[in-house]
Scaffold this active site. Sequence first.
Site, mmCIF file in Angstrom:
data_model
loop_
_atom_site.group_PDB
_atom_site.id
_atom_site.type_symbol
_atom_site.label_atom_id
_atom_site.label_comp_id
_atom_site.label_asym_id
_atom_site.label_seq_id
_atom_site.Cartn_x
_atom_site.Cartn_y
_atom_site.Cartn_z
ATOM 1 N N ARG A 50 0.832 -1.225 0.000
ATOM 2 C CA ARG A 50 0.000 0.000 0.000
ATOM 3 C C ARG A 50 0.859 1.265 0.000
ATOM 4 N NH1 ARG A 50 -2.354 -3.468 -1.364
ATOM 5 N NH2 ARG A 50 -3.941 -4.677 -0.297
ATOM 6 N N SER B 202 -9.756 -0.380 4.869
ATOM 7 C CA SER B 202 -8.831 -0.804 5.924
ATOM 8 C C SER B 202 -8.215 0.430 6.580
ATOM 9 C CB SER B 202 -7.708 -1.669 5.358
ATOM 10 O OG SER B 202 -8.245 -2.889 4.928
ATOM 11 N N GLU C 190 -3.343 3.110 7.274
ATOM 12 C CA GLU C 190 -3.439 2.954 5.812
ATOM 13 C C GLU C 190 -4.289 4.105 5.256
ATOM 14 O OE1 GLU C 190 -4.297 -0.957 4.194
ATOM 15 O OE2 GLU C 190 -5.448 -0.066 2.553
HETATM 16 C C1 LIG Z 1 -15.564 -0.655 1.502
HETATM 17 C C2 LIG Z 1 -14.104 -0.440 1.120
HETATM 18 C C3 LIG Z 1 -13.334 -1.531 0.764
HETATM 19 C C4 LIG Z 1 -11.991 -1.363 0.416
HETATM 20 N N1 LIG Z 1 -11.251 -2.449 0.082
HETATM 21 C C5 LIG Z 1 -9.983 -2.278 -0.336
HETATM 22 C C6 LIG Z 1 -9.192 -3.403 -0.735
HETATM 23 O O1 LIG Z 1 -9.640 -4.542 -0.719
HETATM 24 N N2 LIG Z 1 -7.908 -3.175 -1.137
HETATM 25 C C7 LIG Z 1 -7.373 -1.927 -1.164
HETATM 26 O O2 LIG Z 1 -6.215 -1.774 -1.559
HETATM 27 N N3 LIG Z 1 -8.082 -0.860 -0.772
HETATM 28 C C8 LIG Z 1 -9.371 -0.999 -0.367
HETATM 29 N N4 LIG Z 1 -10.083 0.084 0.019
HETATM 30 C C9 LIG Z 1 -9.429 1.409 0.084
HETATM 31 C C10 LIG Z 1 -9.508 2.262 -1.184
HETATM 32 O O3 LIG Z 1 -10.621 1.880 -1.996
HETATM 33 C C11 LIG Z 1 -8.219 2.207 -1.992
HETATM 34 O O4 LIG Z 1 -7.101 2.645 -1.268
HETATM 35 C C12 LIG Z 1 -8.330 3.054 -3.285
HETATM 36 O O5 LIG Z 1 -7.193 2.810 -4.095
HETATM 37 C C13 LIG Z 1 -8.410 4.549 -3.000
HETATM 38 O O6 LIG Z 1 -8.797 5.182 -4.199
HETATM 39 P P1 LIG Z 1 -9.578 6.559 -4.184
HETATM 40 O O7 LIG Z 1 -9.796 6.937 -5.598
HETATM 41 O O8 LIG Z 1 -10.801 6.473 -3.338
HETATM 42 O O9 LIG Z 1 -8.493 7.493 -3.498
HETATM 43 P P2 LIG Z 1 -8.695 8.512 -2.292
HETATM 44 O O10 LIG Z 1 -9.195 7.780 -1.084
HETATM 45 O O11 LIG Z 1 -9.485 9.688 -2.750
HETATM 46 O O12 LIG Z 1 -7.181 8.956 -2.046
HETATM 47 C C14 LIG Z 1 -6.259 8.025 -1.523
HETATM 48 C C15 LIG Z 1 -4.865 8.542 -1.842
HETATM 49 O O13 LIG Z 1 -4.662 8.476 -3.241
HETATM 50 C C16 LIG Z 1 -4.288 9.765 -3.718
HETATM 51 N N5 LIG Z 1 -4.841 9.946 -5.064
HETATM 52 C C17 LIG Z 1 -6.108 9.757 -5.479
HETATM 53 N N6 LIG Z 1 -6.214 10.037 -6.790
HETATM 54 C C18 LIG Z 1 -4.992 10.430 -7.204
HETATM 55 C C19 LIG Z 1 -4.443 10.883 -8.444
HETATM 56 N N7 LIG Z 1 -5.187 10.996 -9.559
HETATM 57 N N8 LIG Z 1 -3.134 11.233 -8.477
HETATM 58 C C20 LIG Z 1 -2.355 11.157 -7.372
HETATM 59 N N9 LIG Z 1 -2.798 10.710 -6.182
HETATM 60 C C21 LIG Z 1 -4.103 10.369 -6.096
HETATM 61 C C22 LIG Z 1 -4.866 10.761 -2.741
HETATM 62 O O14 LIG Z 1 -4.149 11.991 -2.754
HETATM 63 C C23 LIG Z 1 -4.663 10.001 -1.431
HETATM 64 O O15 LIG Z 1 -3.339 10.134 -0.978
HETATM 65 C C24 LIG Z 1 -11.427 -0.055 0.401
HETATM 66 C C25 LIG Z 1 -12.223 1.045 0.743
HETATM 67 C C26 LIG Z 1 -13.540 0.865 1.110
HETATM 68 C C27 LIG Z 1 -14.366 2.067 1.460
#
Ligand SMILES: Cc1cc2nc3c(=O)[nH]c(=O)nc-3n(C[C@H](O)[C@H](O)[C@H](O)COP(=O)(O)OP(=O)(O)OC[C@H]3O[C@@H](n4cnc5c(N)ncnc54)[C@H](O)[C@@H]3O)c2cc1C
Length: 301
Positions: free
Chosen positions: A174, A223, A293
Site C-alpha cells: 500500500r 482498511s 493505511e
Molecule cells: C468498503 C471499502 C473496501 C476497500 N477495500 C480495499 C481493498 O480490498 N484493497 C485496497 O487496496 N483498498 C481498499 N479500500 C481502500 C480504497 O478503496 C483504496 O485505497 C483506493 O485505491 C483509494 O482510491 P480513491 O480513488 O478512493 O483514493 P482517495 O481515497 O481519494 O485517495 C487516496 C490517496 O490516493 C491519492 N490519489 C487519489 N487520486 C490520485 C491521483 N489521480 N493522483 C495522485 N494521487 C491520487 C490521494 O491523494 C490520497 O493520498 C477499500 C475502501 C472501502 C471504502
Amino acid sequence: MTWREGLPRPRGRLLFDEPLAPLTWLRAGGRAEVLFLPADEDDLAGMLAALPVEVPVTVLGVGSNLIVRDGGVDGLVVRLGGRAFGEIEVEPEVSRVVAGAAVLDAALARAAAAAGVGGLEFYAGIPGTVGGALTMNAGCYGGETGDWLVVAWGVDRAGQRRVFTLADFAYGYRHSQVSPDILWTGAVFQGRPGKQLDIEASMAAITRRRETTQPIREKTGGSTFKNPPGHSAWRLVDEAGWRGKAWGGAMFSPLHANFLINTGQATAADLEDLGEAVRADVQSKFGVTLEWEIKRIGRRQ
Ligand SMILES: Cc1cc2nc3c(=O)[nH]c(=O)nc-3n(C[C@H](O)[C@H](O)[C@H](O)COP(=O)(O)OP(=O)(O)OC[C@H]3O[C@@H](n4cnc5c(N)ncnc54)[C@H](O)[C@@H]3O)c2cc1C
C-alpha cells in the site's frame, strides 16, 4: 490580491470553500479552500503552472481511503472526473487496458472482463479510482496494482507532464515511492488472455466475499491500518477490545474490526481520535505499532 483572486480562469470548475465530506466515503470533515475540477489534462497543467509555488495542492480520488480533517484543506484541492479522465480503452489482442485516472477500479475490471482480459478482476473488490490505486498500490485477494501496471502518466506540481514506468514506483505494501507531488491522469495495465465467463465468475465471487466480510454499505474508509509484519490489523483491534465500541459517531465495524465507520454524525476528529486511541492501546497491550493505511489530510479544527 489573494492567491485565490489571482487564479487563472480554467475551462473546468473552481469552487471556493467547498465542503469535501460529500466527496468522501466517510462523509466527514471540512471544506476545500479551493476545489478544482479540471476539464482535461491541459486545463490541469495550466492551472498548476500558474499557481504560486507556496500554495499546497492535494488530489482526491473518490475518497474511499481518506479522512478530511474538520478544519478543511488549505490550498488547491483537485478532483478528476468527467470524460477526459474517465475513458477506458481495452486492447484485447495484447491484453492491455488503458484507463484514465478517474476510472473506477470496478469499471476497469468489468471492461477488461468483457474483452476477455484477465488478471485485473481483483479490482472488482476495490471501490476507488485508478489514480487512488496507483498511489496506494491497491489490491486484494492476491492481486495488487504493482502486479499489472506497465506505465502511468500525470502532471507534477509545476504543471509539467511526467511519465513513470512500473520500476519507478518501487511499490511496497500500500505504498509507492513516486513523489506525492504527481497527479496521475492515466495508466496502462497488462492483463492476460482469459475467458469472459471465467473472469466474470471470479469477479462475482470477489463481490460476494466482500459483501459478507466488509461493511461496504456503511460510511467507511476501508482498511484503517496496514497489517503489521506477522500480524492482522483486524485481529489486533479485535483482541484489544475495540470491535463495535462507540466513540462519538465513530466505531470499528462489528463486521470487520479494521474498518472504521461513521455511524451517523461523526466528526473527522472522532474518527481520527478513535484510530489513535486504538493504536496506543494495541501498542501498550501487544507491543505492536499500527500504521495508518487511511490517508489523513487537512487541518484539525
Ligand atoms: C468498503 C471499502 C473496501 C476497500 N477495500 C480495499 C481493498 O480490498 N484493497 C485496497 O487496496 N483498498 C481498499 N479500500 C481502500 C480504497 O478503496 C483504496 O485505497 C483506493 O485505491 C483509494 O482510491 P480513491 O480513488 O478512493 O483514493 P482517495 O481515497 O481519494 O485517495 C487516496 C490517496 O490516493 C491519492 N490519489 C487519489 N487520486 C490520485 C491521483 N489521480 N493522483 C495522485 N494521487 C491520487 C490521494 O491523494 C490520497 O493520498 C477499500 C475502501 C472501502 C471504502
